[in-house]
Write a protein that holds these residues in place. Structure first.
Motif, PDB file in Angstrom:
ATOM      1  N   MET A   1       1.071  -1.293  -0.032  1.00  0.00           N
ATOM      2  CA  MET A   1      -0.067   0.053   0.070  1.00  0.00           C
ATOM      3  C   MET A   1       0.888   1.260   0.012  1.00  0.00           C
ATOM      4  O   MET A   1       1.975   1.149   0.572  1.00  0.00           O
ATOM      5  CB  MET A   1      -0.826  -0.120   1.223  1.00  0.00           C
ATOM      6  CG  MET A   1      -2.034  -0.893   1.014  1.00  0.00           C
ATOM      7  SD  MET A   1      -3.119  -0.771  -0.341  1.00  0.00           S
ATOM      8  CE  MET A   1      -3.928   0.668   0.085  1.00  0.00           C
ATOM      9  N   PRO A   2       0.381   2.362  -0.441  1.00  0.00           N
ATOM     10  CA  PRO A   2       1.140   3.474  -0.606  1.00  0.00           C
ATOM     11  C   PRO A   2       1.556   4.129   1.018  1.00  0.00           C
ATOM     12  O   PRO A   2       0.792   3.862   1.662  1.00  0.00           O
ATOM     13  CB  PRO A   2       0.329   4.631  -1.299  1.00  0.00           C
ATOM     14  CG  PRO A   2      -0.757   3.918  -1.656  1.00  0.00           C
ATOM     15  CD  PRO A   2      -0.697   2.483  -1.240  1.00  0.00           C
ATOM     16  N   THR A   3       2.842   4.537   0.904  1.00  0.00           N
ATOM     17  CA  THR A   3       3.367   4.891   2.074  1.00  0.00           C
ATOM     18  C   THR A   3       3.321   6.201   2.375  1.00  0.00           C
ATOM     19  O   THR A   3       2.831   7.032   1.454  1.00  0.00           O
ATOM     20  CB  THR A   3       4.776   4.332   2.267  1.00  0.00           C
ATOM     21  OG1 THR A   3       5.403   5.403   3.233  1.00  0.00           O
ATOM     22  CG2 THR A   3       5.587   4.374   0.825  1.00  0.00           C
ATOM     23  N   ARG A   4       3.194   6.788   3.649  1.00  0.00           N
ATOM     24  CA  ARG A   4       3.478   8.244   3.924  1.00  0.00           C
ATOM     25  C   ARG A   4       4.774   8.694   3.884  1.00  0.00           C
ATOM     26  O   ARG A   4       5.211   9.840   4.142  1.00  0.00           O
ATOM     27  CB  ARG A   4       2.590   8.589   4.964  1.00  0.00           C
ATOM     28  CG  ARG A   4       1.200   8.377   4.725  1.00  0.00           C
ATOM     29  CD  ARG A   4       0.351   8.894   5.934  1.00  0.00           C
ATOM     30  NE  ARG A   4      -1.084   8.751   5.739  1.00  0.00           N
ATOM     31  CZ  ARG A   4      -1.997   9.073   6.121  1.00  0.00           C
ATOM     32  NH1 ARG A   4      -1.665  10.285   7.174  1.00  0.00           N
ATOM     33  NH2 ARG A   4      -3.241   8.966   5.936  1.00  0.00           N
ATOM     34  N   GLU A   5       5.695   7.935   4.098  1.00  0.00           N
ATOM     35  CA  GLU A   5       7.214   8.390   4.162  1.00  0.00           C
ATOM     36  C   GLU A   5       7.741   8.743   3.095  1.00  0.00           C
ATOM     37  O   GLU A   5       7.850   8.146   1.776  1.00  0.00           O
ATOM     38  CB  GLU A   5       8.065   6.960   4.608  1.00  0.00           C
ATOM     39  CG  GLU A   5       8.562   7.217   6.027  1.00  0.00           C
ATOM     40  CD  GLU A   5       9.223   5.705   6.381  1.00  0.00           C
ATOM     41  OE1 GLU A   5      10.318   5.231   5.889  1.00  0.00           O
ATOM     42  OE2 GLU A   5       8.402   4.857   6.914  1.00  0.00           O
ATOM     43  N   LEU A   6       8.315   9.953   3.053  1.00  0.00           N
ATOM     44  CA  LEU A   6       9.024  10.774   1.872  1.00  0.00           C
ATOM     45  C   LEU A   6      10.625  10.337   1.770  1.00  0.00           C
ATOM     46  O   LEU A   6      11.185  10.548   2.653  1.00  0.00           O
ATOM     47  CB  LEU A   6       8.892  12.405   1.975  1.00  0.00           C
ATOM     48  CG  LEU A   6       9.313  13.339   0.822  1.00  0.00           C
ATOM     49  CD1 LEU A   6       8.529  12.834  -0.258  1.00  0.00           C
ATOM     50  CD2 LEU A   6       9.692  14.616   1.224  1.00  0.00           C
ATOM     51  N   PRO A   7      10.771   9.670   0.851  1.00  0.00           N
ATOM     52  CA  PRO A   7      12.335   9.416   0.720  1.00  0.00           C
ATOM     53  C   PRO A   7      13.361  10.406   0.575  1.00  0.00           C
ATOM     54  O   PRO A   7      12.821  11.704   0.556  1.00  0.00           O
ATOM     55  CB  PRO A   7      12.446   8.458  -0.597  1.00  0.00           C
ATOM     56  CG  PRO A   7      11.482   8.608  -1.308  1.00  0.00           C
ATOM     57  CD  PRO A   7      10.097   9.275  -0.409  1.00  0.00           C
ATOM     58  N   GLU A   8      14.450  10.599   1.071  1.00  0.00           N
ATOM     59  CA  GLU A   8      15.581  11.581   0.989  1.00  0.00           C
ATOM     60  C   GLU A   8      15.694  12.051  -0.263  1.00  0.00           C
ATOM     61  O   GLU A   8      15.954  13.245  -0.660  1.00  0.00           O
ATOM     62  CB  GLU A   8      16.598  11.122   1.733  1.00  0.00           C
ATOM     63  CG  GLU A   8      17.395  12.241   2.620  1.00  0.00           C
ATOM     64  CD  GLU A   8      18.199  12.054   3.464  1.00  0.00           C
ATOM     65  OE1 GLU A   8      19.363  11.747   2.789  1.00  0.00           O
ATOM     66  OE2 GLU A   8      17.964  11.231   4.397  1.00  0.00           O
ATOM     67  N   LYS A   9      15.854  10.886  -1.283  1.00  0.00           N
ATOM     68  CA  LYS A   9      16.169  11.413  -2.610  1.00  0.00           C
ATOM     69  C   LYS A   9      15.648  10.267  -3.487  1.00  0.00           C
ATOM     70  O   LYS A   9      15.315   8.909  -2.943  1.00  0.00           O
ATOM     71  CB  LYS A   9      17.741  11.426  -2.976  1.00  0.00           C
ATOM     72  CG  LYS A   9      18.467  10.279  -2.403  1.00  0.00           C
ATOM     73  CD  LYS A   9      19.997  10.552  -2.794  1.00  0.00           C
ATOM     74  CE  LYS A   9      20.907   9.567  -2.392  1.00  0.00           C
ATOM     75  NZ  LYS A   9      20.845   8.188  -2.937  1.00  0.00           N
ATOM     76  N   SER A  10      15.345  10.599  -4.927  1.00  0.00           N
ATOM     77  CA  SER A  10      14.800   9.426  -5.766  1.00  0.00           C
ATOM     78  C   SER A  10      15.392  10.074  -7.168  1.00  0.00           C
ATOM     79  O   SER A  10      15.516  11.288  -7.482  1.00  0.00           O
ATOM     80  CB  SER A  10      13.319   9.494  -5.886  1.00  0.00           C
ATOM     81  OG  SER A  10      12.805   8.519  -6.765  1.00  0.00           O
ATOM     82  N   GLU A  11      15.894   9.321  -8.079  1.00  0.00           N
ATOM     83  CA  GLU A  11      16.326   9.434  -9.451  1.00  0.00           C
ATOM     84  C   GLU A  11      15.176  10.345 -10.288  1.00  0.00           C
ATOM     85  O   GLU A  11      15.452  11.344 -10.686  1.00  0.00           O
ATOM     86  CB  GLU A  11      16.485   8.260 -10.299  1.00  0.00           C
ATOM     87  CG  GLU A  11      17.566   7.354  -9.751  1.00  0.00           C
ATOM     88  CD  GLU A  11      18.877   7.892 -10.250  1.00  0.00           C
ATOM     89  OE1 GLU A  11      19.028   8.332 -11.303  1.00  0.00           O
ATOM     90  OE2 GLU A  11      19.759   7.878  -9.708  1.00  0.00           O
ATOM     91  N   ILE A  12      13.868   9.819 -10.223  1.00  0.00           N
ATOM     92  CA  ILE A  12      12.971  10.226 -10.595  1.00  0.00           C
ATOM     93  C   ILE A  12      11.622  10.697  -9.752  1.00  0.00           C
ATOM     94  O   ILE A  12      11.482   9.933  -8.989  1.00  0.00           O
ATOM     95  CB  ILE A  12      12.491   9.586 -11.856  1.00  0.00           C
ATOM     96  CG1 ILE A  12      13.659   8.879 -12.679  1.00  0.00           C
ATOM     97  CG2 ILE A  12      11.351  10.088 -12.594  1.00  0.00           C
ATOM     98  CD1 ILE A  12      12.986   8.010 -13.765  1.00  0.00           C
ATOM     99  N   VAL A  13      11.029  11.739  -9.779  1.00  0.00           N
ATOM    100  CA  VAL A  13      10.082  12.112  -8.922  1.00  0.00           C
ATOM    101  C   VAL A  13       8.699  12.721 -10.018  1.00  0.00           C
ATOM    102  O   VAL A  13       8.985  13.555 -10.865  1.00  0.00           O
ATOM    103  CB  VAL A  13      10.434  13.271  -8.141  1.00  0.00           C
ATOM    104  CG1 VAL A  13       8.825  13.645  -7.262  1.00  0.00           C
ATOM    105  CG2 VAL A  13      11.075  12.761  -7.177  1.00  0.00           C
ATOM    106  N   ILE A  14       7.599  11.948  -9.881  1.00  0.00           N
ATOM    107  CA  ILE A  14       6.631  12.233 -10.636  1.00  0.00           C
ATOM    108  C   ILE A  14       5.424  12.999  -9.634  1.00  0.00           C
ATOM    109  O   ILE A  14       5.180  12.429  -8.602  1.00  0.00           O
ATOM    110  CB  ILE A  14       5.656  10.874 -11.132  1.00  0.00           C
ATOM    111  CG1 ILE A  14       6.577  10.154 -12.188  1.00  0.00           C
ATOM    112  CG2 ILE A  14       4.558  11.113 -11.752  1.00  0.00           C
ATOM    113  CD1 ILE A  14       6.013   8.650 -12.271  1.00  0.00           C
ATOM    114  N   ILE A  15       5.104  14.196 -10.166  1.00  0.00           N
ATOM    115  CA  ILE A  15       4.489  14.663  -9.075  1.00  0.00           C
ATOM    116  C   ILE A  15       2.914  14.596  -9.765  1.00  0.00           C
ATOM    117  O   ILE A  15       2.367  14.771 -10.659  1.00  0.00           O
ATOM    118  CB  ILE A  15       4.464  16.363  -9.290  1.00  0.00           C
ATOM    119  CG1 ILE A  15       5.915  16.822  -9.267  1.00  0.00           C
ATOM    120  CG2 ILE A  15       3.595  17.167  -8.280  1.00  0.00           C
ATOM    121  CD1 ILE A  15       6.181  18.264  -9.332  1.00  0.00           C
ATOM    122  N   GLY A  16       2.034  14.091  -8.766  1.00  0.00           N
ATOM    123  CA  GLY A  16       0.470  13.597  -9.132  1.00  0.00           C
ATOM    124  C   GLY A  16       0.361  12.172  -9.244  1.00  0.00           C
ATOM    125  O   GLY A  16       1.047  11.416  -9.838  1.00  0.00           O
TER     126      GLY A  16
END
Ligand SMILES: Cc1cc2nc3c(=O)[nH]c(=O)nc-3n(C[C@H](O)[C@H](O)[C@H](O)COP(=O)(O)OP(=O)(O)OC[C@H]3O[C@@H](n4cnc5c(N)ncnc54)[C@H](O)[C@@H]3O)c2cc1C
Length: 386
Positions: A1-16
C-alpha cells in the motif's frame, strides 16, 4: 500500500498520483528505474476516480488513433495480467444528419487505415447492440467493437500496487510546494513534509499543471485550464443492458454506459470554467436527465443516486501536453488531457518512460509538443466528449 514516508532522494519524481502518474511510475519501475510519486491527497483523488470509464480509439487524427490503439493493447495486456475489469464492449456514436455522417466517414477511413475496425452501421444494427435505444431520429452510427471501458478504481489501484512491487514509491498526503533549481538544473522538490532530492521531475498534475509549471519557472506559454464537468450514476439495473459507451452529439454531447455494478454512468457537454470549483449543480441534473432519456426513453424509470464533478484540464486544441522542456533539465510534462486522459494513460506512460530512458519514442509524441502554443501551431481539435 502507498506509504506516507518521503524518501530523502529519488532519481525520478512524478508529481501527481492520478492514472497518468501511476501508470508512468509502473512503467519506469518495471524497467528498473528508481521512481517516486508524490501525491498531495490520495492516489486517484484528482480527476481519475471521478471519470466516466470510457476508452476509445475513435479519434479524428492520426496521432490520437495510433496512441489509443497502443493504449487499448496495453489496457488489454495489464487487465489480463493484474485481473482488473477492462471490457471491450465498444463505442457507439449515434448520427442524426448527413454532415455528421460525412465527418464520421472520414474518421472511419483514417481509423481503418491505422488498423482500428470501426464501421458505419444502420440504426437497426445499432438497436441490435443496444435494444433500448430510441432510433426514430438516428440515421446511422459509428461502431467500433474494440473500444471499451475500465473501472478507474480497480485499474488505478492495480497499477499502483504493481508499481510498488517493482520498487516504485508512492507517497500520499504530500504536496509539492516549490522546486529547488540551480543553473537551470533541478536539484530537488520542497514539499509540505520536507525536501526530496531529485534531478528528473515529471509534472503529471493535469488540472493543477499550470501551478507546478509556475513553481518550476517554466518560461513558455502552456495553456491548461481546469473546467468543471459533472457525471451521474443511476440505480443498478440488469447487467449487460447497456454494453457499449453510447455517444450523442445531437443530444447534449451525451455519453453513457453501464458500470460493472449495473448503474448507468455518464455525463453531457455541460461545462463551467475555468474554475477549481467542484460543486455539482441542479442545471446539470436537469440537462443530463433530459438528454439521456431522449437517447434511451426507458431511463425515465430509473432513480438517480448521485452526481459529482471533476476537472477536464483543457488546452486550446483539446490535445494534451506531453514532452520534455529544454529550459529546465530534466523537466517533463504529461498534462492537459482535456477529458480523455484516463484512456490514454497506459500509452502516455510508455511514451514518457521512453523519452526519459531513451530520449525518444516510437509513438507520435510530437503531436503533443509543449511548444506548439508558443509557436502558434495548434493541432486539429481532438474529439472531446461530455
Ligand atoms: C466527469 C468526468 C468524466 C470523464 N470521463 C472520462 C472518460 O470516460 N475517459 C477518459 O479517458 N477520461 C475521462 N475523464 C478525464 C480523466 O478523468 C482525466 O483525463 C484523467 O483522470 C487525468 O489523469 P491524471 O493522472 O492526469 O490527473 P489526476 O487524476 O487529476 O491526477 C493529478 C493528481 O495530481 C495531484 N496534485 C496536484 N497538485 C499537486 C501538488 N502540488 N503536489 C502533489 N500532488 C499534486 C492531485 O491531487 C491529483 O491526484 C473524465 C473526467 C471527468 C471529470
Amino acid at each position: 500500500m502507498p506509504t506516507r514516508e518521503l524518501p530523502e532522494k529519488s532519481e525520478i519524481v512524478i508529481i501527481g498520483g492520478g492514472i497518468v502518474g501511476v501508470t508512468l511510475a509502473h512503467e519506469l519501475a518495471r524497467r528498473g528505474e528508481e521512481v517516486t510519486v508524490v501525491e498531495k491527497r490520495f492516489i486517484g483523488s484528482g480527476s481519475t476516480f471521478r471519470c466516466g470509464t470510457g476508452i476509445r480509439q475513435q479519434f479524428n487524427d492520426e496521432a490520437n488513433v495510433r496512441v489509443m490503439k497502443r493504449s487499448v493493447e496495453l489496457w488489454k495486456k495489464y487487465s489480463e495480467e493484474y485481473g482488473f475489469p477492462f471490457e471491450q464492449t465498444g463505442y457507439l456514436f449515434l448520427l442524426y444528419d448527413e454532415d455528421e455522417i460525412e465527418a464520421f466517414k472520414e474518421n472511419i477511413k483514417l481509423q481503418n487505415r491505422l488498423g482500428v475496425p470501426t464501421r458505419l452501421i444502420t440504426p437497426e444494427e445499432a438497436k441490435d447492440v443496444v435494444p433500448l435505444l430510441d432510433i426514430s431520429e438516428v440515421i446511422a452510427a459509428s461502431w467500433n467493437p474494440t473500444d471499451g471501458k475500465a473501472d478507474p478504481f480497480h485499474s488505478t489501484t492495480a497499477f499502483a500496487l504493481n508499481a510498488e512491487k517493482f520498487g516504485a514509491r508512492l507517497v500520499e498526503y504530500t504536496e509539492v510546494k516549490n522546486f529547488i533549481i540551480e543553473n537551470g538544473e533541478i536539484k530537488g522538490l520542497k514539499t509540505n513534509r520536507g525536501i526530496i532530492k531529485t534531478s528528473i521531475v515529471v509534472n503529471a498534475t493535469n488540472a493543477w499543471a499550470k501551478l507546478i509549471n509556475a513553481m518550476a519557472g517554466v518560461p513558455i506559454k502552456i495553456p491548461i485550464e481546469p473546467y468543471k464537468h459533472q457525471a451521474v450514476i443511476t440505480q443498478p439495473i440488469r447487467p449487460g443492458t447497456i454494453k457499449p459507451m453510447i455517444i450523442s452529439f445531437k443530444y447534449g454531447h451525451a455519453y453513457l454506459t453501464q458500470t460493472s455494478h449495473g448503474g448507468i454512468i455518464g455525463g453531457v457537454g455541460y461545462e463551467e470554467g475555468p474554475t477549481y470549483d467542484l460543486t455539482p449543480s441542479y442545471a446539470f441534473l436537469r440537462e443530463v436527465s433530459y438528454y439521456f432519456t431522449k437517447i434511451i426513453p426507458a431511463l425515465r424509470e430509473l432513480l438517480i443516486l448521485r452526481t459529482w464533478a471533476g476537472y477536464y484540464a483543457k488546452t486550446p486544441d483539446n490535445n494534451p501536453v506531453i514532452g520534455r522542456l529544454e529550459e529546465i533539465s530534466d523537466y517533463y510534462i504529461a498534462a492537459g488531457f482535456s477529458g480523455h486522459g484516463f484512456m490514454m494513460a497506459p500509452a502516455v506512460a510508455e511514451m514518457v518512460a521512453n523519452l526519459i530512458t531513451k530520449g525518444k519514442t516510437g509513438l507520435p509524441v510530437e503531436w503533443y509538443d509543449p511548444y506548439r502554443f508558443e509557436r502558434g501551431e495548434l493541432r486539429s481539435t481532438a474529439l472531446q466528449m461530455g
